[in-house]
Design a protein around this motif. Sequence first.
Motif, mmCIF file in Angstrom:
data_model
loop_
_atom_site.group_PDB
_atom_site.id
_atom_site.type_symbol
_atom_site.label_atom_id
_atom_site.label_comp_id
_atom_site.label_asym_id
_atom_site.label_seq_id
_atom_site.Cartn_x
_atom_site.Cartn_y
_atom_site.Cartn_z
ATOM 1 N N ALA A 395 0.683 -1.415 -0.139
ATOM 2 C CA ALA A 395 0.107 0.452 -0.514
ATOM 3 C C ALA A 395 1.071 1.980 0.463
ATOM 4 C CB ALA A 395 -0.802 -0.043 0.711
ATOM 5 N N PRO A 396 0.384 2.405 -0.470
ATOM 6 C CA PRO A 396 1.372 3.267 -0.283
ATOM 7 C C PRO A 396 1.296 3.513 0.866
ATOM 8 C CG PRO A 396 -0.852 3.776 -1.719
ATOM 9 C CD PRO A 396 -0.692 2.971 -0.982
ATOM 10 N N PRO A 397 3.084 4.489 1.234
ATOM 11 C CA PRO A 397 3.390 4.453 2.420
ATOM 12 C C PRO A 397 2.428 5.602 2.627
ATOM 13 C CG PRO A 397 4.857 5.168 0.505
ATOM 14 C CD PRO A 397 3.680 4.255 -0.338
ATOM 15 N N PHE A 398 2.547 6.944 2.397
ATOM 16 C CA PHE A 398 1.347 7.593 3.494
ATOM 17 C C PHE A 398 0.294 7.949 1.891
ATOM 18 C CE2 PHE A 398 5.043 9.559 1.659
ATOM 19 C CZ PHE A 398 6.577 9.048 1.942
ATOM 20 N N PRO A 399 -0.282 8.585 2.038
ATOM 21 C CA PRO A 399 -1.385 9.397 1.009
ATOM 22 C C PRO A 399 -0.419 10.140 0.078
ATOM 23 C CG PRO A 399 -1.901 9.761 2.705
ATOM 24 C CD PRO A 399 -1.186 9.267 3.719
ATOM 25 N N LEU A 400 -1.078 10.286 -1.193
ATOM 26 C CA LEU A 400 -0.494 10.397 -2.066
ATOM 27 C C LEU A 400 0.703 12.103 -2.575
ATOM 28 C CD1 LEU A 400 -1.754 8.600 -5.322
ATOM 29 C CD2 LEU A 400 0.059 7.674 -3.972
ATOM 30 N N VAL A 401 0.944 12.199 -3.436
ATOM 31 C CA VAL A 401 1.109 13.527 -3.273
ATOM 32 C C VAL A 401 0.321 14.212 -3.886
ATOM 33 C CG1 VAL A 401 2.586 15.699 -4.555
ATOM 34 C CG2 VAL A 401 3.950 13.478 -3.912
ATOM 35 N N SER A 402 -0.935 14.129 -3.968
ATOM 36 C CA SER A 402 -2.066 14.944 -4.235
ATOM 37 C C SER A 402 -2.847 15.259 -3.222
ATOM 38 C CB SER A 402 -2.842 14.632 -5.398
ATOM 39 O OG SER A 402 -3.133 13.407 -5.288
ATOM 40 N N GLU A 403 -2.693 15.353 -1.886
ATOM 41 C CA GLU A 403 -3.120 14.526 -1.142
ATOM 42 C C GLU A 403 -2.532 15.796 0.121
ATOM 43 O OE1 GLU A 403 -4.315 10.947 0.467
ATOM 44 O OE2 GLU A 403 -4.398 10.019 -1.408
ATOM 45 N N ARG A 404 -1.837 15.727 1.023
ATOM 46 C CA ARG A 404 -0.914 16.880 2.111
ATOM 47 C C ARG A 404 -0.109 16.052 2.937
ATOM 48 N NH1 ARG A 404 -2.869 14.834 7.293
ATOM 49 N NH2 ARG A 404 -4.482 13.032 6.965
ATOM 50 N N LYS A 405 0.177 16.893 2.981
ATOM 51 C CA LYS A 405 1.095 17.253 3.977
ATOM 52 C C LYS A 405 1.449 15.943 4.742
ATOM 53 C CE LYS A 405 4.994 20.391 3.605
ATOM 54 N NZ LYS A 405 5.537 21.385 3.616
ATOM 55 N N PHE A 442 -3.341 21.937 -5.447
ATOM 56 C CA PHE A 442 -3.787 23.162 -5.196
ATOM 57 C C PHE A 442 -4.707 23.167 -4.268
ATOM 58 C CE2 PHE A 442 -4.457 28.098 -5.518
ATOM 59 C CZ PHE A 442 -5.289 28.264 -6.009
ATOM 60 N N ARG A 443 -5.337 22.363 -4.638
ATOM 61 C CA ARG A 443 -6.369 21.919 -3.629
ATOM 62 C C ARG A 443 -6.000 21.698 -1.933
ATOM 63 N NH1 ARG A 443 -9.024 19.361 -7.873
ATOM 64 N NH2 ARG A 443 -8.116 17.278 -7.396
ATOM 65 N N ALA A 444 -5.384 20.574 -2.027
ATOM 66 C CA ALA A 444 -4.394 20.102 -0.771
ATOM 67 C C ALA A 444 -3.845 20.832 -0.363
ATOM 68 C CB ALA A 444 -2.867 19.668 -1.060
ATOM 69 N N ALA A 445 -3.087 21.812 -0.594
ATOM 70 C CA ALA A 445 -2.381 23.158 0.174
ATOM 71 C C ALA A 445 -3.269 24.596 0.332
ATOM 72 C CB ALA A 445 -1.542 24.440 -0.971
ATOM 73 N N ALA A 450 2.482 28.756 -2.761
ATOM 74 C CA ALA A 450 3.683 28.436 -2.561
ATOM 75 C C ALA A 450 3.625 26.751 -1.551
ATOM 76 C CB ALA A 450 4.675 29.748 -1.185
ATOM 77 N N ALA A 451 3.087 26.809 -0.657
ATOM 78 C CA ALA A 451 2.685 26.025 -0.329
ATOM 79 C C ALA A 451 2.250 24.463 -1.549
ATOM 80 C CB ALA A 451 1.560 25.194 0.990
ATOM 81 N N ALA A 452 1.638 24.628 -2.851
ATOM 82 C CA ALA A 452 1.216 23.959 -3.179
ATOM 83 C C ALA A 452 2.472 23.541 -4.552
ATOM 84 C CB ALA A 452 0.667 24.700 -4.705
ATOM 85 N N ALA A 453 3.718 24.221 -4.266
ATOM 86 C CA ALA A 453 4.899 24.337 -5.022
ATOM 87 C C ALA A 453 5.467 23.154 -4.272
ATOM 88 C CB ALA A 453 5.816 25.705 -5.421
ATOM 89 N N ARG A 454 5.757 24.256 -2.846
ATOM 90 C CA ARG A 454 6.833 22.371 -2.633
ATOM 91 C C ARG A 454 5.888 21.050 -1.858
ATOM 92 N NH1 ARG A 454 6.264 27.174 2.076
ATOM 93 N NH2 ARG A 454 4.607 25.979 2.690
ATOM 94 N N ILE A 455 4.217 20.958 -2.015
ATOM 95 C CA ILE A 455 3.877 19.911 -2.094
ATOM 96 C C ILE A 455 4.370 19.494 -3.842
ATOM 97 C CG2 ILE A 455 1.832 18.787 -2.526
ATOM 98 C CD1 ILE A 455 0.539 20.681 -0.498
ATOM 99 N N LEU A 456 4.320 19.874 -4.254
ATOM 100 C CA LEU A 456 4.795 19.334 -5.795
ATOM 101 C C LEU A 456 6.749 19.005 -6.085
ATOM 102 C CD1 LEU A 456 2.310 21.526 -8.015
ATOM 103 C CD2 LEU A 456 2.612 18.513 -7.427
ATOM 104 N N GLY A 457 7.021 19.713 -5.153
ATOM 105 C CA GLY A 457 9.110 19.103 -5.117
ATOM 106 C C GLY A 457 9.784 20.379 -5.677
#
Length: 479
Positions: A395-405, A442-445, A450-457
Amino acid sequence: MQTTPVTIEHLPAVSPDMVLCGDGRRWRVERCVPWLAERLGVSVDSVCGRDVGHLFADSQPSLLELLRETVERDALLNDILLRLPDGSTHVRLDLEPLGLSEDYSAYRIAAYMRQVPRPGAVETTYGLVGSSSALREVLRKIGKYGPTDAAVVITGETGTGKELVAAALHQASPRSSGPFVAVNCSAISEELLESELFGHEKGAFTGAVRTHRGRFERADGGTLFLDEIGDMPLHTQTRLLRVLETGRIERVGAEREQQVDVRIVAATNVPLERAVGNGRFRADLYHRISVLRIHLPPLRERKEDIPALVDFFLDRFNRKYGKVVKRLTPEAMALLESYLWPGNIRELRNVLERVYIETESEVIGARAFAEWVRERQDFAPGEWGTAPSSQTPIAPPFPLVSERKLLDAGTTPLLAPRAVEQVPRPSTRPANLDEESIRAAFRAAGGNIAAAARILGVHRATLYRHLQKLGLDRESLQG
């Protein structure tokens, strides 16, 4: 000396947890189950023949006195609350006289033990802590599968406690008086794994200076736990399949086979089905070992168990470090429950131990976790580290990048004064900046570019360039 037949309906198991032999003054261990050997601080292989007076020197009350009373009465001594020498384990003890040994040289006594929680300690079942529905399902399967001899595969992410479940299956089985032997298939080099599993004869290869009993031989009459079986080399899988089908092993360099009676419990955090499809795991071995399956849920899916786990670890640390830390504040507990725990229970234990060592009070508040929180807020889920393609988790080790930090600053008011914009670090991952991923980030952030950019790396400027390229702006993203 003859014994009076005794019928006891409430004895916890047909097989005793320990059999003791002695002349009334000195006693030695004839047989001992693995969990008890662990509590005594000795291995199952070395406990037999050990002096009881030495092993149980600090038990309360004295086990030697209880054995003496059993011999004098020549009758069952039951329901004695006994504290084992580790100081933390309490058991309800029944001592049943078995009479003289076959050569009349020693008196034999069977000991049956039922573990009970220490006053004020968290109650556990097979060492598993919690009462969530997911954990109750695991315990139900242990109770159903344990008494059988069928092979079991345990799946789950790293740190969820797969070896604890394997040991529980052994403890719940008729083999509980036999050995429980574990081997990590990914921790031993490919060249040595076969020798470690099946043993080797002296001189079988360079460096084989003595005969070596493999794990199968050591587990004879008990359970063999094969951890990370998905990493086993193909040629070793072939030998393992033959052993499972015939019940016979052949040491490396030997000229004859020998019979073994072993139950197999395996564990993996990679999808064996996919490994079979990729040709990295034998289909026939997969069907042979996966008769029964137990999946251990990640900690993020059983967050209601976190308070009980916290109390359990605090109790353990109190005994380990000689301090008294009673609890976490509600704010600190809420903080832990807001985290995704990619390392699961192992990570929770390590975080608590770190904070426990640093604290000087009897109550741990949320601010004690401030340094750890700042570290975790720098990670988006996809940045924590991904498994190699050949080791894709079940299973994914944690929610996918699109979910949240992993840990959202919005859930940690203790950091509000420091919640300033940080310069994003360059990502070593290739940016996946299609429209769908950007909208999800963008939704997760919460609408923060800026937060969306961090989520996307990626750097915020990089994200703006892609928005321009795709013809997107904040208004269209919100729409």
